[in-house]
Design an enzyme around this catalytic site. Structure first.
Site, mmCIF file in Angstrom:
data_model
loop_
_atom_site.group_PDB
_atom_site.id
_atom_site.type_symbol
_atom_site.label_atom_id
_atom_site.label_comp_id
_atom_site.label_asym_id
_atom_site.label_seq_id
_atom_site.Cartn_x
_atom_site.Cartn_y
_atom_site.Cartn_z
ATOM 1 N N VAL A 178 52.839 40.779 -17.933
ATOM 2 C CA VAL A 178 51.986 42.006 -17.456
ATOM 3 C C VAL A 178 51.379 42.113 -16.179
ATOM 4 O O VAL A 178 50.770 41.307 -15.834
ATOM 5 C CB VAL A 178 51.028 42.536 -18.507
ATOM 6 C CG1 VAL A 178 50.002 43.761 -18.410
ATOM 7 C CG2 VAL A 178 51.407 42.399 -20.073
ATOM 8 N N ARG A 179 51.802 43.132 -15.288
ATOM 9 C CA ARG A 179 51.379 43.201 -13.993
ATOM 10 C C ARG A 179 50.291 43.988 -13.756
ATOM 11 O O ARG A 179 50.112 44.905 -14.377
ATOM 12 C CB ARG A 179 52.428 43.642 -13.029
ATOM 13 C CG ARG A 179 53.578 42.628 -13.053
ATOM 14 C CD ARG A 179 54.794 42.988 -12.252
ATOM 15 N NE ARG A 179 55.903 42.584 -12.160
ATOM 16 C CZ ARG A 179 56.954 42.740 -13.247
ATOM 17 N NH1 ARG A 179 56.727 43.717 -13.938
ATOM 18 N NH2 ARG A 179 57.992 41.818 -13.305
#
Length: 134
Positions: free
Chosen positions: A8-9
């Protein structure tokens, strides 16, 4: 980073950033700084192991103090099941044919033990490796 098939960026990348999902995954539980520090497991006089909260990794701190430095000093780095990375933070010594010095980084193949010798000054090394017994 531990083994993972998802990321998850939230920034610092041109790829999709999912800030909402990242924020929903975070916890905001306060703890004292002393509760955040890992307590080492004493392996022997020179080595302390830090078992991090990810089961795959271990970091060993290897420290040879001034009072332990004698001309015949030798210390065996035990073989590990995985390859490991050795980083010298302080000191000067020999490890097989290599010279260890502050800033040295080396790779130790799996199932390989090494002897540290010819210690010229107090030595601080860190060794990171994977725990395969989990």
């Amino acid at each position: 980073m531990a083994c993972s098939d998802n990321v998850v960026r939230a920034g610092l990348t041109p790829k999709f950033k999912d800030v909402k999902t990242l924020c929903s995954m975070l916890t905001y539980n306060s703890r004292a700084p002393s509760d955040q520090c890992l307590q080492p497991i004493v392996v022997d006089k020179f080595t302390r192991s830090y078992i991090v909260p990810v089961p795959e990794f271990v970091v060993d701190a290897i420290e040879v103090r001034q009072e332990d430095i004698v001309p015949s000093f030798e210390y065996k780095l035990e073989a590990k099941e995985s390859g490991s990375i050795l980083i010298a933070i302080q000191g000067e010594a020999s490890c097989q044919e290599d010279k260890l010095f502050a800033g040295y980084v080396g790779f130790i193949p799996a199932s390989t033990s090494l002897i540290i010798s010819n210690v010229k000054s107090p030595l601080l090394l860190y060794r990171a490796y994977c725990r395969l017994d989990e």
